[in-house]
Design a protein around this motif. Structure first.
Motif, PDB file in Angstrom:
ATOM      1  N   PHE A   1      13.247  12.788 -16.313  1.00  0.00           N
ATOM      2  CA  PHE A   1      13.965  11.541 -15.581  1.00  0.00           C
ATOM      3  C   PHE A   1      14.583  12.209 -14.358  1.00  0.00           C
ATOM      4  CE2 PHE A   1      17.595   9.100 -14.359  1.00  0.00           C
ATOM      5  CZ  PHE A   1      16.854   7.796 -14.213  1.00  0.00           C
ATOM      6  N   LEU A   2      15.590  13.440 -14.732  1.00  0.00           N
ATOM      7  CA  LEU A   2      16.162  13.774 -13.518  1.00  0.00           C
ATOM      8  C   LEU A   2      15.123  14.540 -12.202  1.00  0.00           C
ATOM      9  CD1 LEU A   2      19.294  15.186 -15.258  1.00  0.00           C
ATOM     10  CD2 LEU A   2      19.088  13.312 -13.922  1.00  0.00           C
ATOM     11  N   LYS A   3      14.191  15.037 -13.036  1.00  0.00           N
ATOM     12  CA  LYS A   3      13.002  15.705 -11.916  1.00  0.00           C
ATOM     13  C   LYS A   3      12.591  14.830 -10.976  1.00  0.00           C
ATOM     14  CE  LYS A   3       8.766  17.461 -11.646  1.00  0.00           C
ATOM     15  NZ  LYS A   3       7.200  17.598 -12.238  1.00  0.00           N
ATOM     16  N   HIS A   4      12.058  13.534 -11.651  1.00  0.00           N
ATOM     17  CA  HIS A   4      11.656  12.471 -10.961  1.00  0.00           C
ATOM     18  C   HIS A   4      12.763  11.735 -10.002  1.00  0.00           C
ATOM     19  CE1 HIS A   4       7.531  13.627 -12.423  1.00  0.00           C
ATOM     20  NE2 HIS A   4       8.125  13.068 -13.745  1.00  0.00           N
ATOM     21  N   TYR A   5      13.789  11.580 -10.643  1.00  0.00           N
ATOM     22  CA  TYR A   5      14.697  10.679  -9.773  1.00  0.00           C
ATOM     23  C   TYR A   5      15.092  11.749  -8.426  1.00  0.00           C
ATOM     24  CZ  TYR A   5      19.146   8.539  -8.447  1.00  0.00           C
ATOM     25  OH  TYR A   5      19.982   7.986  -7.665  1.00  0.00           O
ATOM     26  N   LYS A   6      15.190  12.891  -8.784  1.00  0.00           N
ATOM     27  CA  LYS A   6      15.331  13.859  -7.280  1.00  0.00           C
ATOM     28  C   LYS A   6      14.178  13.679  -6.527  1.00  0.00           C
ATOM     29  CE  LYS A   6      16.334  18.502  -6.044  1.00  0.00           C
ATOM     30  NZ  LYS A   6      17.703  18.014  -5.049  1.00  0.00           N
TER      31      LYS A   6
ATOM     32  N   ASN B   1      20.590  19.666 -10.125  1.00  0.00           N
ATOM     33  CA  ASN B   1      22.167  19.166  -9.479  1.00  0.00           C
ATOM     34  C   ASN B   1      22.476  17.767  -9.841  1.00  0.00           C
ATOM     35  OD1 ASN B   1      22.081  21.521  -8.018  1.00  0.00           O
ATOM     36  ND2 ASN B   1      20.963  20.975  -6.423  1.00  0.00           N
ATOM     37  N   TYR B   2      21.992  17.413 -11.050  1.00  0.00           N
ATOM     38  CA  TYR B   2      22.467  16.078 -11.753  1.00  0.00           C
ATOM     39  C   TYR B   2      22.673  16.305 -13.033  1.00  0.00           C
ATOM     40  CZ  TYR B   2      20.341  13.440  -7.492  1.00  0.00           C
ATOM     41  OH  TYR B   2      19.773  13.316  -6.492  1.00  0.00           O
ATOM     42  N   LYS B   3      23.391  15.250 -13.747  1.00  0.00           N
ATOM     43  CA  LYS B   3      23.811  15.351 -15.198  1.00  0.00           C
ATOM     44  C   LYS B   3      23.679  13.935 -15.648  1.00  0.00           C
ATOM     45  CE  LYS B   3      27.688  16.565 -18.077  1.00  0.00           C
ATOM     46  NZ  LYS B   3      29.080  17.021 -18.162  1.00  0.00           N
ATOM     47  N   LEU B   4      23.234  13.821 -16.963  1.00  0.00           N
ATOM     48  CA  LEU B   4      23.218  12.588 -17.496  1.00  0.00           C
ATOM     49  C   LEU B   4      23.639  12.806 -18.930  1.00  0.00           C
ATOM     50  CD1 LEU B   4      20.250  12.706 -19.163  1.00  0.00           C
ATOM     51  CD2 LEU B   4      19.267  11.776 -17.192  1.00  0.00           C
ATOM     52  N   ALA B   5      23.703  11.695 -19.779  1.00  0.00           N
ATOM     53  CA  ALA B   5      23.727  11.807 -21.374  1.00  0.00           C
ATOM     54  C   ALA B   5      22.663  10.770 -21.656  1.00  0.00           C
ATOM     55  CB  ALA B   5      25.216  11.320 -21.782  1.00  0.00           C
TER      56      ALA B   5
ATOM     57  N   LEU C   1      12.187  10.928  -6.015  1.00  0.00           N
ATOM     58  CA  LEU C   1      11.943   9.577  -5.768  1.00  0.00           C
ATOM     59  C   LEU C   1      13.101   8.735  -5.347  1.00  0.00           C
ATOM     60  CD1 LEU C   1       9.311   8.832  -8.379  1.00  0.00           C
ATOM     61  CD2 LEU C   1       8.747   9.396  -5.791  1.00  0.00           C
ATOM     62  N   GLY C   2      14.427   9.114  -6.108  1.00  0.00           N
ATOM     63  CA  GLY C   2      15.774   8.467  -5.694  1.00  0.00           C
ATOM     64  C   GLY C   2      15.984   7.126  -6.043  1.00  0.00           C
ATOM     65  N   ASP C   3      15.155   6.891  -7.010  1.00  0.00           N
ATOM     66  CA  ASP C   3      14.873   5.422  -7.700  1.00  0.00           C
ATOM     67  C   ASP C   3      14.897   5.380  -9.149  1.00  0.00           C
ATOM     68  OD1 ASP C   3      14.853   2.374  -7.006  1.00  0.00           O
ATOM     69  OD2 ASP C   3      13.333   3.055  -8.564  1.00  0.00           O
ATOM     70  N   GLU C   4      15.706   4.817  -9.787  1.00  0.00           N
ATOM     71  CA  GLU C   4      15.673   4.841 -11.196  1.00  0.00           C
ATOM     72  C   GLU C   4      14.488   4.450 -11.940  1.00  0.00           C
ATOM     73  OE1 GLU C   4      20.041   5.004 -10.126  1.00  0.00           O
ATOM     74  OE2 GLU C   4      18.305   3.549  -9.546  1.00  0.00           O
ATOM     75  N   PHE C   5      14.120   3.423 -11.356  1.00  0.00           N
ATOM     76  CA  PHE C   5      13.001   2.480 -11.764  1.00  0.00           C
ATOM     77  C   PHE C   5      11.703   3.481 -11.548  1.00  0.00           C
ATOM     78  CE2 PHE C   5      15.396  -1.335 -11.525  1.00  0.00           C
ATOM     79  CZ  PHE C   5      15.289  -1.897 -12.890  1.00  0.00           C
ATOM     80  N   LYS C   6      11.372   3.934 -10.422  1.00  0.00           N
ATOM     81  CA  LYS C   6      10.399   4.805 -10.013  1.00  0.00           C
ATOM     82  C   LYS C   6      10.371   6.135 -10.785  1.00  0.00           C
ATOM     83  CE  LYS C   6       9.951   3.263  -5.427  1.00  0.00           C
ATOM     84  NZ  LYS C   6      10.022   3.461  -4.055  1.00  0.00           N
ATOM     85  N   ALA C   7      11.577   6.585 -11.126  1.00  0.00           N
ATOM     86  CA  ALA C   7      11.845   7.799 -11.882  1.00  0.00           C
ATOM     87  C   ALA C   7      11.386   7.623 -13.382  1.00  0.00           C
ATOM     88  CB  ALA C   7      12.989   8.380 -11.789  1.00  0.00           C
ATOM     89  N   MET C   8      11.582   6.367 -13.938  1.00  0.00           N
ATOM     90  CA  MET C   8      11.372   6.277 -15.343  1.00  0.00           C
ATOM     91  C   MET C   8       9.738   5.859 -15.422  1.00  0.00           C
ATOM     92  SD  MET C   8      12.019   6.073 -18.341  1.00  0.00           S
ATOM     93  CE  MET C   8      14.146   6.253 -18.222  1.00  0.00           C
TER      94      MET C   8
ATOM     95  N   PHE D   1      24.286   7.726 -16.654  1.00  0.00           N
ATOM     96  CA  PHE D   1      23.852   8.310 -15.595  1.00  0.00           C
ATOM     97  C   PHE D   1      24.479   7.968 -14.042  1.00  0.00           C
ATOM     98  CE2 PHE D   1      20.717   8.993 -11.820  1.00  0.00           C
ATOM     99  CZ  PHE D   1      21.038  10.159 -11.459  1.00  0.00           C
ATOM    100  N   ASP D   2      25.558   8.700 -13.686  1.00  0.00           N
ATOM    101  CA  ASP D   2      26.178   8.478 -12.503  1.00  0.00           C
ATOM    102  C   ASP D   2      26.799   6.885 -12.323  1.00  0.00           C
ATOM    103  OD1 ASP D   2      26.579   8.977  -9.795  1.00  0.00           O
ATOM    104  OD2 ASP D   2      24.920   7.907  -9.018  1.00  0.00           O
ATOM    105  N   GLY D   3      27.485   6.709 -13.538  1.00  0.00           N
ATOM    106  CA  GLY D   3      28.149   5.629 -13.488  1.00  0.00           C
ATOM    107  C   GLY D   3      27.208   4.294 -13.925  1.00  0.00           C
TER     108      GLY D   3
END
Length: 442
Positions: free
Chosen positions: A132-137, A91-95, A139-146, A163-165
């Motif tokens: 990245f999107l899997k782990h962001y969903k 349910n997210y989108k990135l480039a 963990l809810g945090d960009e650093f933790k996802a990366m 991603f998301d502005g």
């Protein structure tokens, strides 16, 4: 041999326009396609096949403050899969734009597919976005996802994500591929610092394992994981622009010192030193200075023909169109011909013949890198081993094959002295691949 891609990211006024100018300066890193993605109440992408001016000949009508960009050479996936690519997952989108190659792409993709994740391309870049999107969903945090991406993927990757502005930029924990960060009237990132100098002089290398998040005009960074540094030595030999500085080392001066070391190790009887332009020129200058043999421009390059090793096909005709000998410089002379590397040997063989046909009495070939004997799995399109002329032949065999009177390569130790740093990946020269890049179960 071909470099694989250049990336750019910016948070600044008129970011898409600045992406365009930076990609022009990174054009040497990829000539097959280009793309720019910017944020205007969502992700918008303009991309296509061709050089940067061809893709964006209609301009970019956006004043967005967020943009990422990419120039591509395809070492993975089809020619038409130009970046940045848009990834939808969870349910997210990135480039995302990516420079490098994932060594565990196939087994990791199969693992994700077994868990129900879908892929829409054949390029490894998409896998980074999905992970990245899997782990962001979760963990809810960009650093933790990366950080989880770092733990999963292997190989070489410098990435820019919109991603998301926000802009997220990361360099792999071993620092295989270069990446620079600049700060001025905004925040800027590019594969080489020569792609940033038009915007700022406050520039540094992104550290291995470092992640940046740019959000609402603020920038945050963390080094999340660090492995033994394994920076690609061919950035210094051939790939990077001479005016770039990577890991505190001037690419120009490193190449000049390669020529100096080569002249000390393997002097040649000559009346004139000439280079195979453009990448052999700086080492040839160093060779000429150290040897005392005058340097002259004996081969003139047609500026309207692309770099031979980066074009998809038709090398034979392109070599003839690309280089023209200056007979008045060559005729009756013992020529010392300096080039940066020999891959298959087909191009240098034609150049040696071209110089002989122009009247050279002797042709002594000097190569400012050691023999390439092994393929690269970290983002440089070095052919399979059976295609590499040095993999199975001695230097004397190669000399006879290319038709030179003598042939010598720079030694591994001479190369290290010239670059001046120890933390280099030289797997294509030595066969010693970084263990971490292949530390995964198939």
């Amino acid at each position: 041999m071909r470099e694989k891609c250049g990336i750019f990211a910016a948070y600044a006024d008129n970011a898409p326009e600045k992406a365009y100018y930076s990609l022009l300066s990174l054009q040497h890193r990829g000539q097959e396609g280009a793309g720019i993605t910017f944020w205007e109440n969502g992700i918008k992408t303009i991309k296509g096949i061709g050089l940067v001016p061809e893709v964006f000949k209609g301009g970019i009508e956006s004043k967005s403050s967020l943009a990422i960009g990419h120039v591509r050479y395809s070492t993975f996936g089809s020619l038409t899969e130009v970046q940045p690519i848009e990834v939808k997952c969870c349910n997210y989108k990135l480039a995302i734009a990516h420079n490098g190659t994932l060594t565990n792409y196939l087994p990791l993709r199969e693992k994700y597919e077994s868990e129900g994740f879908k892929f829409n391309s054949t390029i490894d870049t998409e896998l980074i976005g999905v992970a990245f999107l899997k782990h962001y969903k979760e963990l809810g945090d960009e650093f933790k996802a990366m950080e989880e991406v770092f733990n999963e993927v292997r190989g070489a990757y410098s990435v820019a994500i919109l991603f998301d502005g926000k802009i997220i930029v990361a360099r792999d924990p071993a620092g295989f591929r270069p990446l620079a960060y600049g700060e001025g009237d905004g925040f800027y990132f590019a594969s080489e610092n020569s792609g940033l100098r038009m915007f700022t002089n406050k520039i540094r290398d992104v550290f291995p394992g470092e992640v940046f998040v740019v959000e609402e005009g603020e920038i945050y960074s963390k080094v999340l994981k660090k492995l033994p540094h394994s920076h690609c030595v061919f950035e210094y030999i051939y790939f990077a622009r001479p005016d770039s500085n990577i890991e505190g080392v001037s690419v120009y001066l490193a190449r000049y010192r390669m020529g100096v070391e080569l002249a000390r190790e393997s002097p040649a009887p000559g009346d004139v030193v000439i280079a195979v332009p453009d990448s052999g020129r700086t080492a040839a200058l160093g060779f000429a200075h150290e040897s005392g043999i005058p340097y002259m421009e004996g081969l003139i390059k047609n500026r309207y023909i692309g770099r031979t090793f980066i074009m998809p096909s038709g090398r034979e005709l392109k070599v003839k169109l690309k280089l023209s000998p200056v007979r008045e410089v060559i005729e009756g002379k013992r020529v010392v011909l300096v080039d940066d590397s020999i891959v298959r040997g087909t191009t240098i063989k034609r150049i040696v013949k071209m110089i002989r046909d122009a009247g050279a009495e002797e042709v002594h070939v000097r190569i400012s890198s050691p023999p390439i004997r092994y393929p690269c799995y970290m983002g440089i399109d070095i052919p399979t081993r059976h295609e590499l002329i040095a993999a199975w032949r001695t230097v004397e065999d190669i000399r006879r094959e290319i038709g030179a009177d003598s042939l010598a390569y720079l030694s591994i130790e001479g190369l290290k002295r010239a670059v001046g740093i120890e933390d280099l990946c030289m797997a294509c020269l030595t066969g010693h691949y970084p263990e971490w890049a292949f530390d995964f179960e198939l």
